[in-house]
Design an enzyme around this catalytic site. Sequence first.
Site, PDB file in Angstrom:
ATOM      1  N   TYR A  33      48.846 -43.235  20.252  1.00 27.89           N
ATOM      2  CA  TYR A  33      47.908 -42.235  20.749  1.00 27.89           C
ATOM      3  C   TYR A  33      47.833 -42.286  22.266  1.00 27.89           C
ATOM      4  CZ  TYR A  33      44.400 -45.837  21.778  1.00 27.89           C
ATOM      5  OH  TYR A  33      43.738 -46.920  22.306  1.00 27.89           O
ATOM      6  N   LYS A 149      50.889 -48.323  22.862  1.00 28.49           N
ATOM      7  CA  LYS A 149      49.520 -47.833  22.609  1.00 28.49           C
ATOM      8  C   LYS A 149      49.424 -47.362  21.152  1.00 28.49           C
ATOM      9  CE  LYS A 149      45.995 -45.115  25.029  1.00 28.49           C
ATOM     10  NZ  LYS A 149      44.939 -46.123  25.075  1.00 28.49           N
ATOM     11  N   GLU A 182      42.994 -58.416  29.019  1.00 29.27           N
ATOM     12  CA  GLU A 182      42.413 -57.102  29.304  1.00 29.27           C
ATOM     13  C   GLU A 182      41.200 -56.905  28.413  1.00 29.27           C
ATOM     14  OE1 GLU A 182      45.014 -53.841  28.186  1.00 29.27           O
ATOM     15  OE2 GLU A 182      45.577 -54.853  26.333  1.00 29.27           O
ATOM     16  N   LEU A 207      48.103 -53.495  28.092  1.00 28.71           N
ATOM     17  CA  LEU A 207      48.621 -52.130  28.139  1.00 28.71           C
ATOM     18  C   LEU A 207      48.707 -51.749  29.614  1.00 28.71           C
ATOM     19  CD1 LEU A 207      49.222 -49.477  26.453  1.00 28.71           C
ATOM     20  CD2 LEU A 207      46.917 -48.783  27.117  1.00 28.71           C
TER      21      LEU A 207
HETATM   22  N1  PLP Z   1      43.870 -51.452  27.733  1.00 30.63           N
HETATM   23  C1  PLP Z   1      43.622 -51.014  26.494  1.00 30.63           C
HETATM   24  C2  PLP Z   1      43.708 -51.987  25.354  1.00 30.63           C
HETATM   25  C3  PLP Z   1      43.295 -49.676  26.260  1.00 30.63           C
HETATM   26  O1  PLP Z   1      43.051 -49.241  25.006  1.00 30.63           O
HETATM   27  C4  PLP Z   1      43.211 -48.801  27.361  1.00 30.63           C
HETATM   28  C5  PLP Z   1      42.875 -47.390  27.171  1.00 30.63           C
HETATM   29  O2  PLP Z   1      42.630 -46.918  26.099  1.00 30.63           O
HETATM   30  C6  PLP Z   1      43.456 -49.293  28.640  1.00 30.63           C
HETATM   31  C7  PLP Z   1      43.799 -50.629  28.800  1.00 30.63           C
HETATM   32  C8  PLP Z   1      43.374 -48.397  29.850  1.00 30.63           C
HETATM   33  O3  PLP Z   1      44.437 -47.499  29.888  1.00 30.63           O
HETATM   34  P1  PLP Z   1      44.313 -46.098  30.621  1.00 30.63           P
HETATM   35  O4  PLP Z   1      43.918 -46.391  32.035  1.00 30.63           O
HETATM   36  O5  PLP Z   1      45.687 -45.534  30.538  1.00 30.63           O
HETATM   37  O6  PLP Z   1      43.294 -45.300  29.899  1.00 30.63           O
END
Ligand code: PLP
Length: 287
Positions: A33, A149, A182, A207
Site C-alpha cells: 500500500y 510497504k 522506526e 521503511l
Molecule cells: N515507517 C513506517 C513503518 C510506516 O508505516 C511509514 C508510513 O506509513 C513511515 C515509516 C513513513 O513513511 P512516509 O514518510 O513515506 O509516509
Amino acid sequence: MSRIAFVNGRYVRHAEAAIHIEDRGYQFADGVYEVCEIWHGHLVDERRHLDRLERSLNELSIRMPMGRAALSQVLHEVVRRNKVRDGLVYMQVTRGVSRRDHVFPPATVQPALVVTARSSQPAAAAALAEKGVSVISVPENRWERVDIKTVGLLPNVLAKQKAKEAGAKEAWFVDRDGLVTEGGSTNAWIVTKDNCLVTRPAVSGILKGITRQVVLDMIERNGLTFEERAFSLEEAKQAKEAFMTAATTVVMPVVRIDGQSVGNGHPGELTRELRRMFHATAEVSAV
Ligand code: PLP
C-alpha cells in the site's frame, strides 16, 4: 456527501465497496500500500510514492494493476470525487483473488486495486504539533523486509495500540542492540545537543519514508548538520529534540519518550522550523 472508493476498475459508494473473501490481501496480507498526503488541494510527493509502490510490488513479484499514468488519474479522481482538500489518499494493491493456496496464483490472476480518500482536520494536527506527542518504546519484532510497504502490519498494530493505552501517539521499535529502528507508522529522528539531525540509514530495519527523504532534502538545501546513523533509545531520551515523520503526520515533534521529557519537554526549534518549511520542499501537484 457519500464517500466514493475505487475498487477493481469501478468507482463505488464507500459504504458498499467490497472485495472478494479470497482476495490474497485479506487471506495472506499478500499486498502492498501507499498513503499520500493531500494538502490544500494538492497531492504531496505523488511521484516518489508511486516509485516506492512500484518497488514494493517488484520485490514481491506482483504486477502493477494498471499503468502509472492511469493509476495517477485514479488517485486524483478519487480525491476529487470525495472533495478532499486536506487529508489522505490510500492505495492498496494485492496479488488478486484466487482459491486459497500459499503459492502464487496463475499469472492470469489480476492484481486487485483499492483507492480511498478521506479528509483530515488540519487545525487539530497543527494543535497537536504545537504541543508535541509522546512515544513509548517496544522491542522490535517485525520481519527483516520492513523496507517493503506491505499490508502485513500486525506488529505495528499491536505496538500502536500499546502506545495508545499508555497515552502515547506512537511506539518506537528498539532492536536487540538497543537502537531505535522506526515508529509503528513513522520514521524516527533526534537532534543532538550540538544541533546535529540524526536518523537511521535506510539500509535495514526501516521503511525508506518519503517524508524522511523530503526532510533530508530540506537539510541539504539549508546547510543543516546531519548524520545518517542509528541512535540508541538512551541517546534519544537525552537528545535536545526528537520528532517523527510520515505522510500522515508530516514532521511531528516528540516531547516525551517512555514518560521522560525530551529537551525541555516542548517541541524543539529545529523541529518546528522543519515542519513549517515542509510543503515548500515537497513536490506537490494540483488535484
Ligand atoms: N515507517 C513506517 C513503518 C510506516 O508505516 C511509514 C508510513 O506509513 C513511515 C515509516 C513513513 O513513511 P512516509 O514518510 O513515506 O509516509
